[in-house]
Design a protein around this motif. Structure first.
Motif, PDB file in Angstrom:
ATOM      1  N   GLU A   5      92.013   7.231 -19.904  1.00 26.58           N
ATOM      2  CA  GLU A   5      91.838   6.795 -18.636  1.00 26.58           C
ATOM      3  C   GLU A   5      93.146   6.162 -17.806  1.00 26.58           C
ATOM      4  OE1 GLU A   5      88.315   4.452 -16.228  1.00 26.58           O
ATOM      5  OE2 GLU A   5      88.328   4.418 -18.156  1.00 26.58           O
ATOM      6  N   ILE A   6      93.368   6.451 -16.701  1.00 28.21           N
ATOM      7  CA  ILE A   6      94.818   6.032 -16.019  1.00 28.21           C
ATOM      8  C   ILE A   6      94.135   4.871 -14.935  1.00 28.21           C
ATOM      9  CG2 ILE A   6      96.409   6.516 -14.554  1.00 28.21           C
ATOM     10  CD1 ILE A   6      95.920   9.418 -14.862  1.00 28.21           C
ATOM     11  N   PHE A   7      94.799   3.880 -15.315  1.00 25.62           N
ATOM     12  CA  PHE A   7      94.364   2.236 -14.525  1.00 25.62           C
ATOM     13  C   PHE A   7      95.355   2.190 -13.646  1.00 25.62           C
ATOM     14  CE2 PHE A   7      91.857   2.185 -18.390  1.00 25.62           C
ATOM     15  CZ  PHE A   7      90.898   1.722 -18.033  1.00 25.62           C
ATOM     16  N   VAL A   8      95.305   1.574 -12.483  1.00 27.02           N
ATOM     17  CA  VAL A   8      96.278   1.156 -11.437  1.00 27.02           C
ATOM     18  C   VAL A   8      95.781  -0.208 -11.034  1.00 27.02           C
ATOM     19  CG1 VAL A   8      97.085   1.626  -9.184  1.00 27.02           C
ATOM     20  CG2 VAL A   8      96.772   3.277 -10.674  1.00 27.02           C
ATOM     21  N   GLY A   9      96.914  -0.953 -11.019  1.00 27.62           N
ATOM     22  CA  GLY A   9      96.498  -2.548 -10.530  1.00 27.62           C
ATOM     23  C   GLY A   9      97.344  -2.560  -9.218  1.00 27.62           C
ATOM     24  N   VAL A  10      96.964  -2.969  -8.038  1.00 27.03           N
ATOM     25  CA  VAL A  10      97.601  -3.205  -6.940  1.00 27.03           C
ATOM     26  C   VAL A  10      97.516  -4.577  -6.569  1.00 27.03           C
ATOM     27  CG1 VAL A  10      98.308  -2.367  -4.454  1.00 27.03           C
ATOM     28  CG2 VAL A  10      97.884  -0.684  -6.562  1.00 27.03           C
ATOM     29  N   PHE A  11      98.372  -5.666  -6.602  1.00 32.40           N
ATOM     30  CA  PHE A  11      98.105  -6.878  -6.035  1.00 32.40           C
ATOM     31  C   PHE A  11      96.828  -7.657  -6.472  1.00 32.40           C
ATOM     32  CE2 PHE A  11     100.573  -4.515  -2.611  1.00 32.40           C
ATOM     33  CZ  PHE A  11     101.788  -5.086  -2.996  1.00 32.40           C
ATOM     34  N   THR A  12      96.707  -7.756  -7.994  1.00 36.65           N
ATOM     35  CA  THR A  12      95.542  -8.497  -8.525  1.00 36.65           C
ATOM     36  C   THR A  12      95.927  -9.572  -8.988  1.00 36.65           C
ATOM     37  OG1 THR A  12      96.006  -7.563 -10.627  1.00 36.65           O
ATOM     38  CG2 THR A  12      94.592  -6.147  -9.218  1.00 36.65           C
ATOM     39  N   TRP A  20      99.009   2.110 -15.964  1.00 43.67           N
ATOM     40  CA  TRP A  20      99.014   1.944 -17.370  1.00 43.67           C
ATOM     41  C   TRP A  20      97.693   2.985 -17.873  1.00 43.67           C
ATOM     42  CZ3 TRP A  20      97.128  -1.823 -14.530  1.00 43.67           C
ATOM     43  CH2 TRP A  20      95.869  -2.437 -14.415  1.00 43.67           C
ATOM     44  N   ILE A  21      97.586   3.036 -19.236  1.00 44.11           N
ATOM     45  CA  ILE A  21      96.564   4.178 -19.587  1.00 44.11           C
ATOM     46  C   ILE A  21      95.794   3.403 -20.651  1.00 44.11           C
ATOM     47  CG2 ILE A  21      97.709   6.325 -19.155  1.00 44.11           C
ATOM     48  CD1 ILE A  21      98.538   6.376 -21.810  1.00 44.11           C
ATOM     49  N   GLY A  22      94.546   3.879 -20.874  1.00 42.64           N
ATOM     50  CA  GLY A  22      93.626   3.418 -21.955  1.00 42.64           C
ATOM     51  C   GLY A  22      93.423   4.667 -22.543  1.00 42.64           C
ATOM     52  N   VAL A  23      93.455   4.694 -24.089  1.00 44.12           N
ATOM     53  CA  VAL A  23      93.264   5.532 -24.960  1.00 44.12           C
ATOM     54  C   VAL A  23      92.211   5.514 -26.024  1.00 44.12           C
ATOM     55  CG1 VAL A  23      94.393   7.228 -26.517  1.00 44.12           C
ATOM     56  CG2 VAL A  23      95.633   6.439 -24.682  1.00 44.12           C
ATOM     57  N   THR A  24      91.283   6.340 -25.816  1.00 44.90           N
ATOM     58  CA  THR A  24      90.022   5.793 -26.604  1.00 44.90           C
ATOM     59  C   THR A  24      89.780   6.899 -27.807  1.00 44.90           C
ATOM     60  OG1 THR A  24      88.978   4.969 -24.657  1.00 44.90           O
ATOM     61  CG2 THR A  24      87.394   5.465 -26.637  1.00 44.90           C
ATOM     62  N   ASP A  25      89.708   6.398 -29.151  1.00 49.69           N
ATOM     63  CA  ASP A  25      89.662   7.306 -30.164  1.00 49.69           C
ATOM     64  C   ASP A  25      87.988   7.815 -30.411  1.00 49.69           C
ATOM     65  OD1 ASP A  25      88.258   5.208 -31.654  1.00 49.69           O
ATOM     66  OD2 ASP A  25      90.045   4.787 -32.792  1.00 49.69           O
ATOM     67  N   SER A  26      87.644   8.466 -31.554  1.00 49.58           N
ATOM     68  CA  SER A  26      86.522   9.210 -31.620  1.00 49.58           C
ATOM     69  C   SER A  26      85.449   8.202 -32.105  1.00 49.58           C
ATOM     70  CB  SER A  26      86.301  10.297 -32.711  1.00 49.58           C
ATOM     71  OG  SER A  26      86.929   9.820 -33.793  1.00 49.58           O
ATOM     72  N   ASP A  27      85.791   7.007 -32.278  1.00 52.69           N
ATOM     73  CA  ASP A  27      85.138   5.718 -32.713  1.00 52.69           C
ATOM     74  C   ASP A  27      84.757   4.963 -31.561  1.00 52.69           C
ATOM     75  OD1 ASP A  27      84.760   6.468 -35.581  1.00 52.69           O
ATOM     76  OD2 ASP A  27      86.481   5.547 -36.022  1.00 52.69           O
TER      77      ASP A  27
END
Length: 179
Positions: A5-12, A20-27
């Motif tokens: 999943e590609i995440f974007v933060g703008v003025f948080t 940034w990216i979130g990478v999820t494994d099979s578990d």
């Protein structure tokens, strides 16, 4: 199931403008990674880069989870590990920033077409600058908003197509009959 999943933060509260990216494994375990200047801003705008764990950052938008194969997952993890060990230079304006890093990794892993993934190494000052104008967190945020809006409209129309209409027209003037 493997996802990215590609995440974007703008003025948080904890991000000015970042991808940034979130990478999820099979578990179902997710790791969050992003590319940053190694030195504090503003001196870090053009210099050494570093890949950091971005767990806990606040995002304003995301791509939503994208299904990937185990081979794409392995290639993406290899890209993250390689760039953690040997980070590319960080050049915010000249084509080597957080958005470029994320898209280059997705392209290298075969998640997106190679032509969409920008080059991480500075190459041509004009091309690098244009890539920064095109590939940046602010435009990604706008793009994700457009994508999500289009999907919402499509869902409304798809839902409307499945609804039966209570209106019946007697087109031939002899009354309505049920067979």
């Amino acid at each position: 199931m493997y996802t990215v999943e590609i995440f974007v933060g703008v003025f948080t509260d904890n991000v000015n403008a970042h991808t940034w990216i979130g990478v999820t494994d099979s578990d179902g375990n997710t790791d969050y990674w992003g590319f940053h200047p190694a030195d504090p801003l503003p001196s870090g705008l053009n210099g050494a880069g570093v890949v950091k764990d971005d767990y806990g950052l606040t995002h304003t938008n995301s791509s939503g989870p994208l299904s990937i194969t185990s081979q794409q997952y392995d290639a993406l993890v290899e890209y993250i590990n390689r760039t953690r060990e040997f980070p590319p230079p960080y050049a915010l304006i000249f084509g080597s920033n957080c958005t470029h890093w994320a898209l280059a990794g997705l392209a290298e892993a075969g998640v997106i077409p190679q032509v969409i993934g920008p080059a991480m190494e500075p190459d041509n000052i004009v091309v690098d600058f244009l890539q920064t104008l095109i590939f940046n967190p602010i435009l990604q945020n706008i793009g994700f908003n457009i994508y999500h809006s289009i999907n919402s409209i499509k869902n409304v129309f798809n839902s409307a197509q499945q609804q039966a209409s209570p209106i019946i027209f007697d087109l031939d003037g002899n009354g309505v009959s049920y067979n």
